[in-house]
Design an enzyme around this catalytic site. Sequence first.
Site, PDB file in Angstrom:
ATOM      1  N   CYS A   1      30.567  35.663  39.358  1.00  0.00           N
ATOM      2  CA  CYS A   1      29.983  35.426  40.671  1.00  0.00           C
ATOM      3  C   CYS A   1      28.601  34.798  40.474  1.00  0.00           C
ATOM      4  CB  CYS A   1      29.865  36.736  41.437  1.00  0.00           C
ATOM      5  SG  CYS A   1      28.977  36.581  43.001  1.00  0.00           S
TER       6      CYS A   1
ATOM      7  N   ASP B   1      34.681  38.154  37.994  1.00  0.00           N
ATOM      8  CA  ASP B   1      35.761  38.124  38.975  1.00  0.00           C
ATOM      9  C   ASP B   1      37.042  37.839  38.207  1.00  0.00           C
ATOM     10  OD1 ASP B   1      34.318  38.498  41.416  1.00  0.00           O
ATOM     11  OD2 ASP B   1      33.602  36.439  41.245  1.00  0.00           O
TER      12      ASP B   1
END
Length: 192
Positions: free
Chosen positions: A100, A107
């Site tokens: 991120c 992620d």
Amino acid sequence: ESKSLKLYLNSFANTRFASREAVIKTIASDLAQVAGAPVDVRVMSMEEAARAAVWDDHGDSVDHLDVAFEHFEYRPELLFTEQGPERNGALVSHLLRSHCPVTNQPDWGTVQVRYTGAEISPASFLRYVVSLRNHQGFHEQIIEQMFVDLKRQCAPRHLSVYGRFTRRGGLDINPFRSDYEDLPRNLRTIRQ
């Protein structure tokens, strides 16, 4: 608390274990110490977990290829095609990970690539997916970048890239980019 457990599990990113039992022993020991009581940990393979999945990836998984990895930084030049006739192909990897750009937390996701054209080398696709491990980008940006990279490096006549990311804040984020097909049904993967 789920967020602290997520952060704990993410701390194993890029860690190799000798066996499934070593993973279970490490996690059970750490969690039992925090909980002050024995903890039962079960780790399933994707095949075992897939029996309960509602989304069928309809593609050839590249995750079990015997490939050496040298690059964990974004490298689109790792992608290439094989010699041979045009084909309709589909490749899937559950090993997609990026970071991120706001929180720098990892992620995780599944990516499905469907195409018509020269065969995309499965090993090159796997190396490319792994090269995104430390790349920063929002989910939508990552899938768009994959679409652009595959178009540029492999030149398929038709291409779809579908990302199925683990949930954030209770929301599914599943970007889809295609130049020939409609958005597929929104069914969750086992990781969602």
